[in-house]
Motif scaffolding. Structure first.
Motif, mmCIF file in Angstrom:
data_model
loop_
_atom_site.group_PDB
_atom_site.id
_atom_site.type_symbol
_atom_site.label_atom_id
_atom_site.label_comp_id
_atom_site.label_asym_id
_atom_site.label_seq_id
_atom_site.Cartn_x
_atom_site.Cartn_y
_atom_site.Cartn_z
ATOM 1 N N GLU A 171 47.661 49.386 63.686
ATOM 2 C CA GLU A 171 49.070 49.321 64.071
ATOM 3 C C GLU A 171 49.408 47.949 64.649
ATOM 4 O O GLU A 171 50.454 47.365 64.343
ATOM 5 C CB GLU A 171 49.393 50.427 65.073
ATOM 6 N N VAL A 172 48.501 47.433 65.488
ATOM 7 C CA VAL A 172 48.702 46.088 66.047
ATOM 8 C C VAL A 172 48.647 45.059 64.923
ATOM 9 O O VAL A 172 49.483 44.146 64.858
ATOM 10 C CB VAL A 172 47.631 45.786 67.115
ATOM 11 N N ALA A 173 47.680 45.208 64.021
ATOM 12 C CA ALA A 173 47.518 44.253 62.924
ATOM 13 C C ALA A 173 48.734 44.235 62.006
ATOM 14 O O ALA A 173 49.107 43.180 61.479
ATOM 15 C CB ALA A 173 46.261 44.581 62.124
ATOM 16 N N SER A 174 49.363 45.399 61.807
ATOM 17 C CA SER A 174 50.549 45.444 60.944
ATOM 18 C C SER A 174 51.692 44.632 61.541
ATOM 19 O O SER A 174 52.476 44.013 60.810
ATOM 20 C CB SER A 174 50.986 46.890 60.726
ATOM 21 N N ILE A 175 51.787 44.625 62.871
ATOM 22 C CA ILE A 175 52.798 43.790 63.533
ATOM 23 C C ILE A 175 52.448 42.313 63.358
ATOM 24 O O ILE A 175 53.303 41.484 63.038
ATOM 25 C CB ILE A 175 52.901 44.147 65.030
ATOM 26 N N VAL A 176 51.175 41.988 63.548
ATOM 27 C CA VAL A 176 50.719 40.600 63.418
ATOM 28 C C VAL A 176 50.978 40.084 62.005
ATOM 29 O O VAL A 176 51.458 38.959 61.812
ATOM 30 C CB VAL A 176 49.219 40.506 63.770
ATOM 31 N N ASP A 177 50.701 40.915 61.001
ATOM 32 C CA ASP A 177 50.866 40.487 59.607
ATOM 33 C C ASP A 177 52.321 40.196 59.256
ATOM 34 O O ASP A 177 52.607 39.367 58.379
ATOM 35 C CB ASP A 177 50.318 41.559 58.660
ATOM 36 N N LYS A 178 53.245 40.862 59.921
ATOM 37 C CA LYS A 178 54.662 40.636 59.638
ATOM 38 C C LYS A 178 55.086 39.211 59.957
ATOM 39 O O LYS A 178 56.040 38.686 59.379
ATOM 40 C CB LYS A 178 55.529 41.607 60.457
ATOM 41 N N TYR A 179 54.383 38.588 60.899
ATOM 42 C CA TYR A 179 54.798 37.264 61.372
ATOM 43 C C TYR A 179 53.811 36.178 60.968
ATOM 44 O O TYR A 179 53.759 35.114 61.579
ATOM 45 C CB TYR A 179 54.961 37.296 62.894
ATOM 46 N N ARG A 180 53.027 36.435 59.938
ATOM 47 C CA ARG A 180 52.097 35.422 59.454
ATOM 48 C C ARG A 180 52.679 34.707 58.254
ATOM 49 O O ARG A 180 53.117 35.331 57.300
ATOM 50 C CB ARG A 180 50.760 36.057 59.052
ATOM 51 N N VAL A 181 52.659 33.388 58.312
ATOM 52 C CA VAL A 181 53.063 32.578 57.166
ATOM 53 C C VAL A 181 51.803 32.185 56.415
ATOM 54 O O VAL A 181 50.952 31.478 56.945
ATOM 55 C CB VAL A 181 53.834 31.316 57.605
#
Length: 347
Positions: free
Chosen positions: A77-87
């Motif tokens: 769940e944390v990783a899914s948030i992180v992935d949203k903001y990765r370029v």
């Protein structure tokens, strides 16, 4: 009655040993349990806030909201948030192609072996005569200086100009100072003067004698290196303590502009994995631990040998082997920019 008490005592002792053994294992275990601690997420937020970009601030805001709304924190769940903001920055991006020319590793290794062998001759001569042989009259020197040595080139780039014989003499002298039962290995010397963190069998010897080593290198190779060497060893001392005393397996890592890997503050496995998804560099104490960092659902990974030169042809001999995480973009697998380093020999 006494017999029953004796068995009860034995069972209590065995039970305490079992609890203690599990406690030790829990402190050193690096397995993925699927959940994160609040402190891990907060540390990750602190690291990513260093960017100061709008994107990272948005990610931190959403992670803070997630912490408020949940009592347990699933890694995915944390990783899914992180992935949203990765370029995604991949090898298709010309800015990510840092290494063009590769050094022949067999030739490089032969250079190292030749210089280390010459340094050993100087060192052994010193043990017998309590002085180093004079270059022009020495009869024990059997290896000739080669002007095209990769080691001399990297030292020249760092502002140090010497022949192979002069370098061998310095390595022998530093070995005597550090009391490491031999000359200082040329690879370690290069890492010292370029400011890279030392990951070596001799680390404790360097740390214990860091002031004398720094002073000696400064006196002979330039005063500016006193600060560089001292800072490098202080960082190494901290890393060694974390590894040996606190059983830390992962750290932040930074590519040194002049070669080598600078090891930063400790990370948990979950923190290292999140940083990998953000294309940040990490360092792990062994290859299998580094592999855990890049072993993640919906991702692949690739191994690479050290890049000993950059795109400008500058030699960087203190670099390390590493993995790259690979993510799927538009149906194809692309390499992410972060490096996940590990030493040749596990710590």
């Amino acid at each position: 009655m006494l017999k029953n008490q004796w068995w009860l005592t034995v069972l209590l002792i065995v039970g305490l040993l079992f609890v203690n053994a599990n406690g030790v294992f829990a402190n050193t275990n690096d397995e993925d349990e699927g959940y994160m601690q609040r402190s891990e997420i907060e540390h990750f937020m602190e690291i990513t806030s260093e960017d100061g970009t709008e994107q990272s601030m948005q990610m931190i805001t959403e992670l803070a909201k997630y912490l408020e709304e949940h009592e347990e924190y699933l890694f995915e769940e944390v990783a899914s948030i992180v992935d949203k903001y990765r370029v995604m920055k991949t090898t298709k991006d010309t800015n990510a192609i840092r290494y063009i020319k590769e050094v022949d590793q067999e030739s490089l290794q032969r250079d190292f072996e030749r210089i280390d062998a010459l340094a050993r001759e100087y060192y052994d001569y010193y043990q017998i005569h309590n002085e180093f042989p004079k270059e022009e009259s020495s009869k024990v020197m059997t290896i000739r200086s080669i002007a095209t040595s990769e080691a001399l080139t990297v030292l020249s780039n760092a502002g140090i100009r010497m022949t192979e014989r002069q370098l061998a003499a310095r390595l022998a002298a530093l070995g005597v100072i550090a009391a490491i039962d031999g000359p200082l290995p040329v690879g370690d010397f290069i890492a010292l003067v370029t400011g890279a963190v030392i990951i070596s069998d001799y680390l404790n010897d360097y740390v214990a004698r860091k002031d004398r080593l720094a002073r000696d290198i400064g006196n002979n190779e330039g005063r500016s290196f006193i600060k560089v060497v001292t800072e490098s060893l202080v960082i190494s001392e901290t890393v060694a303590y974390e590894i040996k005393k606190n059983k830390i397996k992962h750290f932040r890592a930074f590519l040194n502009p002049v070669g080598g890997v600078i090891v930063g503050d400790p990370l948990t496995l979950s923190e290292a994995r999140l940083l990998a998804r953000q294309e940040r560099d990490t360092f792990s104490v062994r290859k299998d631990y580094a592999e855990k960092v890049v072993t993640q659902p919906n991702f692949k990974y690739v191994y690479e040998d050290p890049h000993y030169t950059d795109g400008r042809g500058r030699i960087k001999l203190a670099n390390l082997p590493h993995f790259h995480l690979m993510g799927r973009v538009n149906g194809s697998w692309d390499r992410l920019e972060g490096h996940h380093f590990f030493p040749w020999v596990g710590i």
